[in-house]
Design a protein around this motif. Sequence first.
Motif, short mmCIF file in Angstrom:
data_model
loop_
_atom_site.label_atom_id
_atom_site.label_comp_id
_atom_site.label_asym_id
_atom_site.label_seq_id
_atom_site.Cartn_x
_atom_site.Cartn_y
_atom_site.Cartn_z
N CYS A 79 0.83 -1.21 0.00
CA CYS A 79 0.00 0.00 0.00
C CYS A 79 0.86 1.26 0.00
O CYS A 79 0.56 2.23 -0.71
N ASP A 80 1.93 1.25 0.78
CA ASP A 80 2.82 2.41 0.78
C ASP A 80 3.51 2.59 -0.57
O ASP A 80 3.62 3.72 -1.08
N LEU A 81 3.97 1.50 -1.16
CA LEU A 81 4.62 1.60 -2.47
C LEU A 81 3.64 2.06 -3.54
O LEU A 81 4.00 2.86 -4.43
N LEU A 82 2.39 1.60 -3.45
CA LEU A 82 1.38 2.02 -4.42
C LEU A 82 1.10 3.52 -4.28
O LEU A 82 1.03 4.25 -5.29
N ARG A 83 0.99 4.00 -3.05
CA ARG A 83 0.73 5.42 -2.87
C ARG A 83 1.92 6.27 -3.34
O ARG A 83 1.73 7.34 -3.93
N ALA A 84 3.15 5.78 -3.10
CA ALA A 84 4.32 6.51 -3.59
C ALA A 84 4.32 6.57 -5.12
O ALA A 84 4.63 7.61 -5.71
N ALA A 85 3.97 5.44 -5.76
CA ALA A 85 3.93 5.40 -7.22
C ALA A 85 2.87 6.35 -7.77
O ALA A 85 3.09 7.03 -8.79
N LEU A 86 1.72 6.40 -7.12
CA LEU A 86 0.66 7.29 -7.58
C LEU A 86 1.07 8.76 -7.45
O LEU A 86 0.77 9.58 -8.32
N MET A 87 1.75 9.09 -6.35
CA MET A 87 2.26 10.45 -6.21
C MET A 87 3.30 10.75 -7.30
O MET A 87 3.34 11.87 -7.83
N ALA A 88 4.12 9.76 -7.63
CA ALA A 88 5.12 9.96 -8.68
C ALA A 88 4.46 10.22 -10.03
O ALA A 88 4.96 11.02 -10.84
N VAL A 89 3.34 9.56 -10.30
CA VAL A 89 2.60 9.80 -11.54
C VAL A 89 2.16 11.26 -11.63
O VAL A 89 2.28 11.90 -12.68
N ILE A 90 1.67 11.79 -10.52
CA ILE A 90 1.26 13.19 -10.51
C ILE A 90 2.45 14.12 -10.74
O ILE A 90 2.36 15.11 -11.49
N VAL A 91 3.60 13.80 -10.12
CA VAL A 91 4.79 14.62 -10.31
C VAL A 91 5.19 14.65 -11.78
O VAL A 91 5.46 15.72 -12.35
N VAL A 92 5.24 13.49 -12.41
CA VAL A 92 5.62 13.42 -13.83
C VAL A 92 4.62 14.19 -14.69
O VAL A 92 4.99 14.92 -15.62
N ALA A 93 3.33 14.04 -14.37
CA ALA A 93 2.30 14.75 -15.14
C ALA A 93 2.47 16.26 -15.02
O ALA A 93 2.32 16.99 -16.01
N PHE A 94 2.82 16.75 -13.81
CA PHE A 94 3.06 18.18 -13.65
C PHE A 94 4.29 18.62 -14.43
O PHE A 94 4.29 19.67 -15.08
N LEU A 95 5.37 17.83 -14.38
CA LEU A 95 6.59 18.20 -15.09
C LEU A 95 6.37 18.26 -16.59
O LEU A 95 6.98 19.08 -17.29
#
Length: 419
Positions: A79-95
Amino acid sequence: MSLLTNHDFRLFWGAQTVSMVGTNMTRVAIPLLAASVLSATPFQMGLLLAAQTAAYLLLGLPAGVIVDRSRCRPVLIVCDLLRAALMAVIVVAFLLDRVTFAALLVVTFLVGVATVFFEVAYLSYIPVLVGRDNLVEGNSRLESTNAVSRLAGPTLGGSLVQMAGAVVTVSVQAVAHLLSALLLSRIRTPEAVPDRTARRRMGPEIREGLGFVLRDPVFRAITGSAATYNFFYSVTLPMVMLLLVNEMGLSGAAVGVLMAVGGVGGVLGAAFAGRLSRRFGQVRAMWTSYLFTVPVALLIPFADGGWQTVLFAVPWFVMSFGIVAYNVGQVSIRQQLCPPELLGRMNASVRFLVWGIMALGALTGGALGEWFGIRGALLVGAIGMSAGVLWLVFSPLRPLRDLPAPAEPPADRSATART
């Protein structure tokens, strides 16, 4: 011996702390991002807030079955790894300047799904890690950081969005969940593998967990009191902000200070829960914490500017102190009395009933505010929150000082609880 000497508990406590801070940052930072970067409409903001908690209603009960079929630590790490990955998706989308409201809505819902599984597994893992004799101390320490994270998480999330921007904020949240997963991966306490031969279809297992909570008089009383409190707290919460800003005319900084008073009360409630339990008995301290603190909320509707600000600050502090002390006690009692094979389903059923009702409470609060005004709605909410303790007063728990010894068989425990 204090749990502070337990290496694995320290790792778990650290993981829970950073994970909860990340979760509470998400709950305020994502809506702020939607409003400031995507110019979300009021309807879209409503959808986003609903997406944060929708998983409790949609997946809360199946999550309990899945957790009971699994070892808890791997569920927590995933669950922690999944939430970290989802946050990373948002970061990439913003960049890449590709973030959209639809993507943010989907990510918010998926983060909510992972959070539901994390919280059910987290509650079920505590007895494995600390043993049933140390549950009050363990839950007190964990609830103290829960209270701090509920206070610090939104503040950090909002401040980072304002000072550092969207990418940095979401990146910090991703790192928090990665750090939590790393700490959890270092825990070495053995955890029994659930029996796979006795598995049934998910439907009957969900009904077994929900039926256990609803049929057992102790669990029914605890769940009923918590659900009643949460419903009327949700009635109260939207009106509190309107009271402070519209009725009392306070500045944003003053509102922040007054709301933080509740966080301080919660931290102290968690810190003193163990002492209250030892002094008055685990069961008695649990329900009297509720009885003697929550009714002070009846003073809040009479708060105003000047010296009358104390009619908000003092009840807000006292109520937060008492309800956190109550939470430490009721969670510990649930964990002690529930059969190990039902822990996941029991926790999921309680979360489904207790958290699922909060959306209805918020809608009811809005309607009451329209009909009776802000102070009238707050008075109804205070009366309802205070009445929640009646579930406990008229339950088998009221005559008890402490729970019966864990070694007693279930039949003896049930008979003792009814004397």
